[in-house]
Scaffold this motif. Structure first.
Motif, PDB file in Angstrom:
ATOM      1  N   GLU A 235       0.908  11.818  -9.898  1.00  0.00           N
ATOM      2  CA  GLU A 235       0.241  13.109  -9.748  1.00  0.00           C
ATOM      3  C   GLU A 235       1.238  14.254  -9.908  1.00  0.00           C
ATOM      4  OE1 GLU A 235      -1.647  12.930  -5.938  1.00  0.00           O
ATOM      5  OE2 GLU A 235      -3.145  11.464  -6.592  1.00  0.00           O
ATOM      6  N   GLN A 236       2.425  14.098  -9.323  1.00  0.00           N
ATOM      7  CA  GLN A 236       3.470  15.119  -9.444  1.00  0.00           C
ATOM      8  C   GLN A 236       3.883  15.279 -10.903  1.00  0.00           C
ATOM      9  OE1 GLN A 236       4.637  17.134  -7.154  1.00  0.00           O
ATOM     10  NE2 GLN A 236       6.213  18.073  -8.423  1.00  0.00           N
ATOM     11  N   LYS A 237       4.028  14.147 -11.581  1.00  0.00           N
ATOM     12  CA  LYS A 237       4.417  14.179 -12.993  1.00  0.00           C
ATOM     13  C   LYS A 237       3.333  14.869 -13.817  1.00  0.00           C
ATOM     14  CE  LYS A 237       6.795  10.606 -14.676  1.00  0.00           C
ATOM     15  NZ  LYS A 237       7.014   9.237 -15.218  1.00  0.00           N
ATOM     16  N   ALA A 238       2.071  14.595 -13.517  1.00  0.00           N
ATOM     17  CA  ALA A 238       0.953  15.213 -14.234  1.00  0.00           C
ATOM     18  C   ALA A 238       0.931  16.716 -13.973  1.00  0.00           C
ATOM     19  CB  ALA A 238      -0.366  14.576 -13.819  1.00  0.00           C
ATOM     20  N   ARG A 239       1.182  17.142 -12.724  1.00  0.00           N
ATOM     21  CA  ARG A 239       1.225  18.576 -12.412  1.00  0.00           C
ATOM     22  C   ARG A 239       2.364  19.267 -13.155  1.00  0.00           C
ATOM     23  NH1 ARG A 239      -0.208  16.787  -7.263  1.00  0.00           N
ATOM     24  NH2 ARG A 239       1.921  16.819  -6.500  1.00  0.00           N
ATOM     25  N   GLU A 240       3.519  18.630 -13.183  1.00  0.00           N
ATOM     26  CA  GLU A 240       4.666  19.214 -13.893  1.00  0.00           C
ATOM     27  C   GLU A 240       4.381  19.331 -15.397  1.00  0.00           C
ATOM     28  OE1 GLU A 240       8.007  16.782 -12.869  1.00  0.00           O
ATOM     29  OE2 GLU A 240       8.084  17.555 -10.820  1.00  0.00           O
ATOM     30  N   ALA A 241       3.731  18.297 -15.935  1.00  0.00           N
ATOM     31  CA  ALA A 241       3.372  18.348 -17.360  1.00  0.00           C
ATOM     32  C   ALA A 241       2.372  19.466 -17.615  1.00  0.00           C
ATOM     33  CB  ALA A 241       2.816  16.997 -17.801  1.00  0.00           C
ATOM     34  N   ALA A 242       1.408  19.644 -16.711  1.00  0.00           N
ATOM     35  CA  ALA A 242       0.410  20.700 -16.864  1.00  0.00           C
ATOM     36  C   ALA A 242       1.075  22.071 -16.751  1.00  0.00           C
ATOM     37  CB  ALA A 242      -0.682  20.543 -15.817  1.00  0.00           C
ATOM     38  N   ASN A 243       2.013  22.198 -15.812  1.00  0.00           N
ATOM     39  CA  ASN A 243       2.728  23.475 -15.672  1.00  0.00           C
ATOM     40  C   ASN A 243       3.557  23.787 -16.908  1.00  0.00           C
ATOM     41  OD1 ASN A 243       1.716  23.883 -13.129  1.00  0.00           O
ATOM     42  ND2 ASN A 243       3.526  23.103 -12.061  1.00  0.00           N
ATOM     43  N   THR A 244       4.203  22.781 -17.462  1.00  0.00           N
ATOM     44  CA  THR A 244       4.998  22.978 -18.683  1.00  0.00           C
ATOM     45  C   THR A 244       4.082  23.378 -19.825  1.00  0.00           C
ATOM     46  OG1 THR A 244       6.564  21.302 -17.945  1.00  0.00           O
ATOM     47  CG2 THR A 244       6.618  21.873 -20.267  1.00  0.00           C
ATOM     48  N   TYR A 245       2.941  22.720 -19.973  1.00  0.00           N
ATOM     49  CA  TYR A 245       1.989  23.017 -21.020  1.00  0.00           C
ATOM     50  C   TYR A 245       1.433  24.438 -20.837  1.00  0.00           C
ATOM     51  CZ  TYR A 245      -2.123  22.707 -23.999  1.00  0.00           C
ATOM     52  OH  TYR A 245      -3.074  22.939 -24.941  1.00  0.00           O
TER      53      TYR A 245
ATOM     54  N   GLU B 207       0.828  -1.210   0.000  1.00  0.00           N
ATOM     55  CA  GLU B 207       0.000   0.000   0.000  1.00  0.00           C
ATOM     56  C   GLU B 207       0.869   1.269   0.000  1.00  0.00           C
ATOM     57  OE1 GLU B 207      -3.459   0.488  -0.211  1.00  0.00           O
ATOM     58  OE2 GLU B 207      -3.211  -1.565  -0.926  1.00  0.00           O
ATOM     59  N   ARG B 208       1.964   1.269   0.760  1.00  0.00           N
ATOM     60  CA  ARG B 208       2.876   2.427   0.772  1.00  0.00           C
ATOM     61  C   ARG B 208       3.498   2.630  -0.604  1.00  0.00           C
ATOM     62  NH1 ARG B 208       4.180   0.303   5.808  1.00  0.00           N
ATOM     63  NH2 ARG B 208       6.061  -0.708   5.027  1.00  0.00           N
ATOM     64  N   ILE B 209       3.891   1.542  -1.243  1.00  0.00           N
ATOM     65  CA  ILE B 209       4.476   1.624  -2.587  1.00  0.00           C
ATOM     66  C   ILE B 209       3.459   2.195  -3.568  1.00  0.00           C
ATOM     67  CG2 ILE B 209       5.294   0.239  -4.541  1.00  0.00           C
ATOM     68  CD1 ILE B 209       6.646  -1.593  -2.429  1.00  0.00           C
ATOM     69  N   MET B 210       2.222   1.704  -3.502  1.00  0.00           N
ATOM     70  CA  MET B 210       1.185   2.184  -4.410  1.00  0.00           C
ATOM     71  C   MET B 210       0.887   3.658  -4.159  1.00  0.00           C
ATOM     72  SD  MET B 210       0.785  -0.324  -6.322  1.00  0.00           S
ATOM     73  CE  MET B 210      -0.553   0.243  -7.309  1.00  0.00           C
ATOM     74  N   LYS B 211       0.905   4.091  -2.905  1.00  0.00           N
ATOM     75  CA  LYS B 211       0.665   5.491  -2.566  1.00  0.00           C
ATOM     76  C   LYS B 211       1.780   6.365  -3.140  1.00  0.00           C
ATOM     77  CE  LYS B 211       0.103   8.675   1.264  1.00  0.00           C
ATOM     78  NZ  LYS B 211       0.254   8.881   2.696  1.00  0.00           N
ATOM     79  N   ILE B 212       3.018   5.929  -3.000  1.00  0.00           N
ATOM     80  CA  ILE B 212       4.161   6.686  -3.544  1.00  0.00           C
ATOM     81  C   ILE B 212       4.056   6.763  -5.060  1.00  0.00           C
ATOM     82  CG2 ILE B 212       6.671   6.615  -3.879  1.00  0.00           C
ATOM     83  CD1 ILE B 212       6.835   5.460  -0.990  1.00  0.00           C
TER      84      ILE B 212
END
Length: 191
Positions: A178-188, A167-172
């Protein structure tokens, strides 16, 4: 016959009569009077058949049916000649019945104590451990290792830890995605 031979004790346990698998019933003839069975077992072990004061849990109402049935089965195990007239183990039976067997019966259905080889061996080894008896042909470390490898409580603990780690691995992973998606959205958004 070797005294406290695990194989012989497991064989004895697996021959437990059906009557010991009945529900606990203190007031009628429909089930087993568990308190009477425990007291009779104390008498058999101590070889004191006139005694009436035995160490029995004061929280009888909190003991569930599966645990009572495990106690019934263990009284059959204690009818083995190795345990008869052995008053040294009397004080250790309370811990076995009302503490250790309670923990184990949370993960083992009562029929498994008889029908499953590993669970039968677990009950035998748990009783021997609680009574501070080393099985025939083993030393203390070997006996402890074998009990640990069979322990339902230990197995459950390992499974729970494994599940929590997963569960900890899946949460990470989710947080990283989510972090990658936010960074992609910020770049876009900057383009």
């Amino acid at each position: 016959m070797s005294k406290y031979d695990v194989f012989e004790l497991v064989t004895h346990l697996r021959k437990c009569p059906e009557a010991y698998l009945q529900s606990s019933d203190f007031f009628s003839t429909e089930g087993v009077n568990s308190i009477a069975l425990v007291q009779d077992t104390y008498r058999l072990v101590t070889n004191d058949f006139l005694r009436n004061d035995f160490n029995i849990s004061s929280n009888l109402g909190t003991i569930d049916d599966n645990h009572w049935r495990a106690i019934h089965i263990s009284t059959w195990l204690l009818s083995n000649p190795d345990f008869i007239n052995n008053p040294v183990i009397e004080d250790k039976l309370y811990s076995f019945w009302f503490i250790e067997l309670h923990k184990a019966s949370a993960y083992v259905k009562c029929n498994e104590w008889i029908n499953d080889d590993e669970r039968a061996e677990e009950m035998v080894r748990l009783l021997l451990y609680c009574c501070e008896i080393i099985p025939f042909g083993e030393n203390q470390d070997e006996a402890a290792d074998k009990l640990s490898s069979l322990s339902s409580v230990e197995r459950h603990k390992v499974l729970k830890q494994s599940y929590e780690a997963h569960e900890r691995i899946m949460k990470i992973k989710r947080e990283m995605e989510e972090q990658k998606a936010r960074e992609a959205a910020n770049t876009y958004g900057r383009e």
